[in-house]
Design an enzyme around this catalytic site. Sequence first.
Site, PDB file in Angstrom:
ATOM      1  N   PRO A   1       0.835  -1.216   0.000  1.00 40.61           N
ATOM      2  CA  PRO A   1       0.000   0.000   0.000  1.00 40.61           C
ATOM      3  C   PRO A   1       0.866   1.262   0.000  1.00 40.61           C
ATOM      4  CG  PRO A   1       0.218  -0.783   2.233  1.00 40.61           C
ATOM      5  CD  PRO A   1       1.083  -1.679   1.378  1.00 40.61           C
ATOM      6  N   TRP A   2       0.200   2.416   0.130  1.00 39.58           N
ATOM      7  CA  TRP A   2       0.903   3.692  -0.026  1.00 39.58           C
ATOM      8  C   TRP A   2       1.295   4.349   1.300  1.00 39.58           C
ATOM      9  CZ3 TRP A   2      -2.002   6.828   2.834  1.00 39.58           C
ATOM     10  CH2 TRP A   2      -3.362   6.563   2.926  1.00 39.58           C
TER      11      TRP A   2
ATOM     12  N   LYS B   1       4.716  -5.307  -6.808  1.00 38.38           N
ATOM     13  CA  LYS B   1       3.806  -4.280  -7.318  1.00 38.38           C
ATOM     14  C   LYS B   1       3.525  -3.261  -6.209  1.00 38.38           C
ATOM     15  CE  LYS B   1      -0.638  -2.840  -8.031  1.00 38.38           C
ATOM     16  NZ  LYS B   1      -0.199  -1.578  -7.455  1.00 38.38           N
ATOM     17  N   PRO B   2       4.149  -2.082  -6.296  1.00 37.72           N
ATOM     18  CA  PRO B   2       3.882  -1.066  -5.269  1.00 37.72           C
ATOM     19  C   PRO B   2       2.553  -0.349  -5.530  1.00 37.72           C
ATOM     20  CG  PRO B   2       5.506  -0.254  -6.853  1.00 37.72           C
ATOM     21  CD  PRO B   2       5.120  -1.637  -7.305  1.00 37.72           C
TER      22      PRO B   2
ATOM     23  N   GLU C   1      -0.190   2.517  -6.406  1.00 38.81           N
ATOM     24  CA  GLU C   1      -0.215   3.421  -7.566  1.00 38.81           C
ATOM     25  C   GLU C   1       0.034   4.885  -7.198  1.00 38.81           C
ATOM     26  OE1 GLU C   1      -2.338   1.117  -6.702  1.00 38.81           O
ATOM     27  OE2 GLU C   1      -4.402   1.835  -6.586  1.00 38.81           O
TER      28      GLU C   1
ATOM     29  N   GLY D   1      -2.554  -4.242   2.756  1.00 38.93           N
ATOM     30  CA  GLY D   1      -3.530  -3.287   2.221  1.00 38.93           C
ATOM     31  C   GLY D   1      -4.862  -3.437   2.930  1.00 38.93           C
TER      32      GLY D   1
ATOM     33  N   ALA E   1     -10.860  -5.306   2.486  1.00 33.31           N
ATOM     34  CA  ALA E   1     -11.749  -5.629   1.359  1.00 33.31           C
ATOM     35  C   ALA E   1     -10.920  -6.131   0.172  1.00 33.31           C
ATOM     36  CB  ALA E   1     -12.560  -4.398   0.956  1.00 33.31           C
TER      37      ALA E   1
ATOM     38  N   GLU F   1      -1.795  -8.792   5.317  1.00 35.72           N
ATOM     39  CA  GLU F   1      -1.674  -7.835   6.431  1.00 35.72           C
ATOM     40  C   GLU F   1      -2.617  -6.685   6.122  1.00 35.72           C
ATOM     41  OE1 GLU F   1      -0.029  -8.447   9.054  1.00 35.72           O
ATOM     42  OE2 GLU F   1       1.267 -10.086   8.442  1.00 35.72           O
TER      43      GLU F   1
ATOM     44  N   CYS G   1      -2.040   1.494   9.824  1.00 29.44           N
ATOM     45  CA  CYS G   1      -2.914   0.354  10.155  1.00 29.44           C
ATOM     46  C   CYS G   1      -3.114   0.244  11.658  1.00 29.44           C
ATOM     47  CB  CYS G   1      -2.330  -0.933   9.596  1.00 29.44           C
ATOM     48  SG  CYS G   1      -0.641  -1.246  10.150  1.00 29.44           S
TER      49      CYS G   1
ATOM     50  N   GLU H   1     -12.287   1.666   9.215  1.00 27.26           N
ATOM     51  CA  GLU H   1     -11.085   2.491   9.397  1.00 27.26           C
ATOM     52  C   GLU H   1     -11.356   3.909   8.906  1.00 27.26           C
ATOM     53  OE1 GLU H   1      -8.145   0.516   6.935  1.00 27.26           O
ATOM     54  OE2 GLU H   1      -6.757   0.502   8.598  1.00 27.26           O
TER      55      GLU H   1
ATOM     56  N   PHE I   1      -8.670   6.406   9.014  1.00 34.99           N
ATOM     57  CA  PHE I   1      -7.381   6.676   8.340  1.00 34.99           C
ATOM     58  C   PHE I   1      -7.139   8.177   8.167  1.00 34.99           C
ATOM     59  CE2 PHE I   1      -4.236   4.201   5.592  1.00 34.99           C
ATOM     60  CZ  PHE I   1      -3.989   3.259   6.584  1.00 34.99           C
TER      61      PHE I   1
HETATM   62  P1  NAD Z   1      -5.468  -1.156  -0.970  1.00 34.62           P
HETATM   63  O1  NAD Z   1      -5.979  -2.473  -0.538  1.00 34.62           O
HETATM   64  O2  NAD Z   1      -6.384  -0.250  -1.692  1.00 34.62           O
HETATM   65  O3  NAD Z   1      -4.198  -1.325  -1.936  1.00 34.62           O
HETATM   66  C1  NAD Z   1      -3.064  -2.062  -1.529  1.00 34.62           C
HETATM   67  C2  NAD Z   1      -2.345  -2.606  -2.753  1.00 34.62           C
HETATM   68  O4  NAD Z   1      -3.207  -3.558  -3.396  1.00 34.62           O
HETATM   69  C3  NAD Z   1      -2.051  -1.546  -3.811  1.00 34.62           C
HETATM   70  O5  NAD Z   1      -0.811  -1.818  -4.400  1.00 34.62           O
HETATM   71  C4  NAD Z   1      -3.177  -1.737  -4.810  1.00 34.62           C
HETATM   72  O6  NAD Z   1      -2.874  -1.295  -6.110  1.00 34.62           O
HETATM   73  C5  NAD Z   1      -3.373  -3.231  -4.774  1.00 34.62           C
HETATM   74  N1  NAD Z   1      -4.696  -3.711  -5.188  1.00 34.62           N
HETATM   75  C6  NAD Z   1      -5.865  -3.024  -5.208  1.00 34.62           C
HETATM   76  N2  NAD Z   1      -6.858  -3.823  -5.624  1.00 34.62           N
HETATM   77  C7  NAD Z   1      -6.311  -5.042  -5.851  1.00 34.62           C
HETATM   78  C8  NAD Z   1      -6.848  -6.293  -6.273  1.00 34.62           C
HETATM   79  N3  NAD Z   1      -8.143  -6.461  -6.558  1.00 34.62           N
HETATM   80  N4  NAD Z   1      -6.002  -7.343  -6.380  1.00 34.62           N
HETATM   81  C9  NAD Z   1      -4.693  -7.216  -6.076  1.00 34.62           C
HETATM   82  N5  NAD Z   1      -4.133  -6.044  -5.683  1.00 34.62           N
HETATM   83  C10 NAD Z   1      -4.940  -4.976  -5.565  1.00 34.62           C
HETATM   84  O7  NAD Z   1      -4.880  -0.466   0.330  1.00 34.62           O
HETATM   85  P2  NAD Z   1      -4.291   1.002   0.465  1.00 34.62           P
HETATM   86  O8  NAD Z   1      -5.407   1.975   0.497  1.00 34.62           O
HETATM   87  O9  NAD Z   1      -3.191   1.175  -0.501  1.00 34.62           O
HETATM   88  O10 NAD Z   1      -3.588   0.920   1.902  1.00 34.62           O
HETATM   89  C11 NAD Z   1      -4.191   1.221   3.105  1.00 34.62           C
HETATM   90  C12 NAD Z   1      -4.619  -0.050   3.826  1.00 34.62           C
HETATM   91  O11 NAD Z   1      -3.478  -0.852   4.147  1.00 34.62           O
HETATM   92  C13 NAD Z   1      -5.282   0.241   5.154  1.00 34.62           C
HETATM   93  O12 NAD Z   1      -6.403  -0.591   5.306  1.00 34.62           O
HETATM   94  C14 NAD Z   1      -4.208  -0.104   6.172  1.00 34.62           C
HETATM   95  O13 NAD Z   1      -4.702  -0.409   7.447  1.00 34.62           O
HETATM   96  C15 NAD Z   1      -3.563  -1.284   5.509  1.00 34.62           C
HETATM   97  N6  NAD Z   1      -2.226  -1.553   6.046  1.00 34.62           N
HETATM   98  C16 NAD Z   1      -2.034  -2.666   6.828  1.00 34.62           C
HETATM   99  C17 NAD Z   1      -0.792  -2.925   7.404  1.00 34.62           C
HETATM  100  C18 NAD Z   1      -0.569  -4.136   8.280  1.00 34.62           C
HETATM  101  O14 NAD Z   1       0.589  -4.459   8.571  1.00 34.62           O
HETATM  102  N7  NAD Z   1      -1.605  -4.825   8.718  1.00 34.62           N
HETATM  103  C19 NAD Z   1       0.274  -2.054   7.168  1.00 34.62           C
HETATM  104  C20 NAD Z   1       0.045  -0.928   6.363  1.00 34.62           C
HETATM  105  C21 NAD Z   1      -1.216  -0.695   5.801  1.00 34.62           C
END
Ligand code: NAD
Length: 487
Positions: A151-152, A176-177, A179, A230, A233, A250, A284, A383, A385
């Site tokens: 995630p970002w 894949k980082p 976007e 991430g 959902a 995670e 998170c 969340e 956030f």
């Molecule tokens: P996100 O789920 O929207 O995106 C995370 C990554 O998944 C991105 O690289 C995104 O492009 C990719 N992605 C999106 N849809 C996808 C799909 N259908 N299939 C595969 N990959 C897909 O999350 P975000 O908004 O980038 O990050 C914030 C979230 O991350 C928050 O919920 C936060 O709590 C969580 N987070 C958790 C931890 C932990 O250690 N538990 C640490 C940091 C962040």
Amino acid sequence: MEPEHLKMYIGGEWVDAESGDTFEVKSPATGEVLAILPNGGPEDVKRAVDAANDAKERVASIPIPERAKLMYRLVEIIKQNSEKFARECTLEQGKPIRESIGELADVEPNILQQAEDMIRLEGSIHVPIVKHEMRLLSVWEPLGVIGVITPWNFPWLLPTECVPQAFMAGNAVVFKPAETTPISGVRLVQCMEKAGFPKGSVNLVLGESGPIVGGSLVEHPNVDGICFTGESATAEEITRRAGMKRLVLECGGLGPLIVLDDASLEKAVSDTVYGCTYNAGQVCVANERILVHERIHDKFLELTSREVKRKKLGNPLIEETDVGPLNNEPLAEKVERHIEDAREKGAKVVVGGRRASGFQTMLYFEPTVVDNVTPDMLFNKEETFGPVAPIISFSDLDEAIEIANSSKYGLSAAVHTNDITKAFRFAERIKAGQVIINDTVCLWEYQHPWGGMKKSGLGRMGGKYSLQAMMEQKTILINVGRSPGAP
Ligand code: NAD
């Protein structure tokens, strides 16, 4: 400044998307376009997985101490460039510069410790029960190809918890980082190339659409494991698309910080404010819900409001800034939605509560305190956030535990009390992967099992657990009674 043109890294070559498409990354702090990157698709993911698949046996055969040397070199290269990387991290993510400097500093212990963990990873020997002449050895093997999706909110910390470790465990990687923060991801892979990681062992795919690029990686039959960080959902979508791949997920949290009436109030207040405003609450393990005993509620609210008002919202490149902009527009809208929902249901916004004007973008959100929050509000369900302290009152520990456990998440939770019995009652009844006594929800270490219960995740990372999550256990059974010359 002219935006930089960056590329994907596949099979040891820096390449554009096969379609030729590109996308832009804009700074949430200044609104400027920072970089133009290839907008990859399924065909690019396929190229990257093919390259990783070709490399996987070569990676597995590199002796572990040789893999560790690459990790040491990688850390040195990152350290030499950390000032530049911290500045870029702040520009693309939005966090205050001192937090980016801290994030870059965390890369070193994280990578080095896990290199050491791999060197010392032990298998086991078991006692035979069925056939006494058998010897049973359990050993660890690499999975093959690991997809890492990040995630970002921590553009350096999260990739450097998985990408080098996947290699250290003997796998080839496709990374894949996120976007909105891919520049840091590109820099990490540039450093890995410079350190001498073999061609094909680490591949980078980029793209504007998570479901397309991340989704193709998750579905690809030659990917053996996915290491995802991430939203919950997204993780659920991944579990539907991944089939029987190994998964470590995670995900999100809704960290409750519980303040009992015997707690040291000043410490509880400073831990609350820290965990609600660090990285503008985009963590998170942020303190997403502050549960305060009704007997100390008024004093706690007064002190917390005073501290939150002192937090300086501003340009994240300026040293004195405490809180920078939110990372993206959909998130800013979500924070507004949660505040509005609470207002409609009877909560009171005591400090902040809206976007700030006068900055280069509309992503700067005022540090906020909301009082009279109740469990039926979105603050207690999803969340937020954002830089928000939502305060919920309770009358006894059992009620606090019930509210804390009422959410679908279970990542990190904290209690402030001077009563060890109550602290342990809390720790043992709370459904969370990590429970903290007398500190903020918002902290992490590197060597203990890290991960969530309920919708907060699947599997554990941290120290040897990250390595094991990206490996398979195999048992070798030897009949020592059948060797030539055996009696
Ligand atoms: P996100 O789920 O929207 O995106 C995370 C990554 O998944 C991105 O690289 C995104 O492009 C990719 N992605 C999106 N849809 C996808 C799909 N259908 N299939 C595969 N990959 C897909 O999350 P975000 O908004 O980038 O990050 C914030 C979230 O991350 C928050 O919920 C936060 O709590 C969580 N987070 C958790 C931890 C932990 O250690 N538990 C640490 C940091 C962040």
